[in-house]
Design a protein around this motif. Structure first.
Motif, mmCIF file in Angstrom:
data_model
loop_
_atom_site.group_PDB
_atom_site.id
_atom_site.type_symbol
_atom_site.label_atom_id
_atom_site.label_comp_id
_atom_site.label_asym_id
_atom_site.label_seq_id
_atom_site.Cartn_x
_atom_site.Cartn_y
_atom_site.Cartn_z
ATOM 1 N N SER A 162 0.839 -1.217 -0.108
ATOM 2 C CA SER A 162 0.164 -0.148 -0.147
ATOM 3 C C SER A 162 0.781 1.172 0.039
ATOM 4 C CB SER A 162 -1.072 -0.029 1.137
ATOM 5 O OG SER A 162 -0.235 0.510 2.358
ATOM 6 N N ASP A 163 0.146 2.411 -0.240
ATOM 7 C CA ASP A 163 0.991 3.539 -0.359
ATOM 8 C C ASP A 163 1.483 4.095 0.926
ATOM 9 O OD1 ASP A 163 -1.147 4.624 0.501
ATOM 10 O OD2 ASP A 163 -1.584 5.985 -0.885
ATOM 11 N N THR A 188 -0.933 -4.488 -7.092
ATOM 12 C CA THR A 188 -0.288 -2.928 -7.160
ATOM 13 C C THR A 188 0.753 -2.988 -6.197
ATOM 14 O OG1 THR A 188 -2.188 -2.059 -7.879
ATOM 15 C CG2 THR A 188 -0.563 -0.853 -7.081
ATOM 16 N N TRP A 234 3.937 -0.691 -4.427
ATOM 17 C CA TRP A 234 4.646 0.508 -4.288
ATOM 18 C C TRP A 234 6.078 0.254 -4.015
ATOM 19 C CZ3 TRP A 234 -0.274 -0.120 -3.326
ATOM 20 C CH2 TRP A 234 -1.245 0.757 -3.612
ATOM 21 N N VAL A 259 6.899 0.627 -14.031
ATOM 22 C CA VAL A 259 7.087 1.248 -12.694
ATOM 23 C C VAL A 259 6.705 2.759 -12.884
ATOM 24 C CG1 VAL A 259 8.191 2.147 -10.713
ATOM 25 C CG2 VAL A 259 8.450 -0.081 -11.642
ATOM 26 N N THR A 299 10.577 7.034 -6.068
ATOM 27 C CA THR A 299 9.405 6.286 -5.365
ATOM 28 C C THR A 299 8.458 6.122 -6.592
ATOM 29 O OG1 THR A 299 8.213 8.350 -4.648
ATOM 30 C CG2 THR A 299 9.417 7.176 -3.127
ATOM 31 N N ARG A 301 5.012 3.172 -8.351
ATOM 32 C CA ARG A 301 3.918 2.464 -8.176
ATOM 33 C C ARG A 301 3.878 1.441 -9.592
ATOM 34 N NH1 ARG A 301 -1.945 4.879 -7.691
ATOM 35 N NH2 ARG A 301 -1.502 5.253 -9.759
ATOM 36 N N SER A 356 1.478 -1.753 -11.420
ATOM 37 C CA SER A 356 0.273 -2.526 -11.447
ATOM 38 C C SER A 356 0.154 -3.550 -12.469
ATOM 39 C CB SER A 356 -0.985 -1.573 -11.426
ATOM 40 O OG SER A 356 -1.096 -0.751 -10.245
#
Length: 287
Positions: free
Chosen positions: A150-151, A177, A179, A220, A234, A236, A238
């Motif tokens: 999760s973020d 997903t 992070w 990413v 940073t 994310r 998916s």
């Protein structure tokens, strides 16, 4: 024992790489060949326990193979199940899983036995001082990426990474997903790459059926969120996974930094994560 110097860590990791390069005692084939476990080395945990780090070499260059946990895929003593894969991808797979052993493990050994295509291989896993590795920092100061589900985290780095549990219902695809965060440090000597500092890849580690990912290597996307202080990048990534049969699965997510697969043999810097998925059959329509 004390932590090795940077030079010592490189030397020990180089020995591990040499051992790994000596794994194939037979030529590779498209199919019909053996699989050998690969002992990458061991490293201590803050609580005084230790992690044994293992991967494998599948000499079948064009064939994924299933070896169920049991007589043909066992780690003893204490097994046969000690978290090893039952689904094997082609070629060399680095640092796939860890086995946590107690503080007093001492001079004891584990053995990983694999039998496939009529061929059996056995490797030892131990705390031999020659095989201590440093998976959390290499000589340049580079460290592995962080993975979070999760973020807001938690964010974990290294080969003994985070785990989470999900459920899915056939035939609906499961959204996946992650992070990721990284220090964006260039590994050892060399120019700064132009690519993003982190790449991710998904694969099946265990499960009764086939798993199809919309993308095994989703891109990413750079995204800002609150990450560990050491991170300067940073992002994310998916994808989705579709399952062919109901049952319990384990999916592996790997985050690599610029060091690439297996850290170019220096056992740093990549991170593993595991997603345990309970897949249920489609509900039966009411009559």
């Amino acid at each position: 024992m004390g932590r090795p110097t940077q030079a010592g860590a490189i030397a020990l990791s180089g020995m591990a790489l040499l051992w790994a390069q000596q794994l194939p005692f037979e030529p590779s084939h498209d199919s019909g060949a053996s699989i050998t476990g690969a002992f990458e080395g061991w490293f201590p945990n803050p609580d005084g326990t230790f992690n044994l780090l293992a991967g494998y070499y599948n000499r079948n260059l064009k064939q994924d193979l299933e070896i169920p946990i049991g007589p043909n895929n066992r780690i003893e003593p204490g097994g046969p199940d000690q978290g090893q894969p039952s689904h094997f991808l082609p070629a060399r797979q680095w640092g796939v899983f860890t086995i946590k052993v107690p503080k007093d493990f001492g001079g004891r050994k584990l053995t990983w036995t694999l039998t496939i295509n009529g061929k059996t291989t056995v490797i030892p896993l131990s705390l031999n001082p020659l095989w201590e590795v440093e998976p959390y920092r290499e000589a340049s100061g580079n460290t592995p990426p962080f993975i979070g589900f999760s973020d807001s985290g938690p964010f974990v780095q290294g080969p003994a990474g985070p785990q989470t549990d999900l459920t899915a219902t056939m035939p609906e695809p499961l959204a996946l997903t992650v992070w990721v965060a990284d220090d964006a440090t260039t590994p050892l000597a060399g120019p700064r790459p132009r690519s993003l500092p982190v790449t991710v890849s998904w694969s099946k580690l265990r499960g009764p059926g086939a798993v199809k990912f919309a993308s095994e290597t989703p891109t990413v996307q750079k995204l800002e969120f609150k990450a560990p202080p050491s991170a300067t990048f940073t992002g994310r990534a998916s994808t989705t996974a579709t399952f062919s049969e109901p049952g319990d699965y384990v999916l592996r997510i790997v985050a690599n930094d610029w060091s690439g697969d297996g850290g170019r043999g220096f056992q740093c810097c990549w991170s593993n994560g595991q997603v345990r998925v309970s897949v249920k059959s489609a509900p039966t329509a009411a009559r």
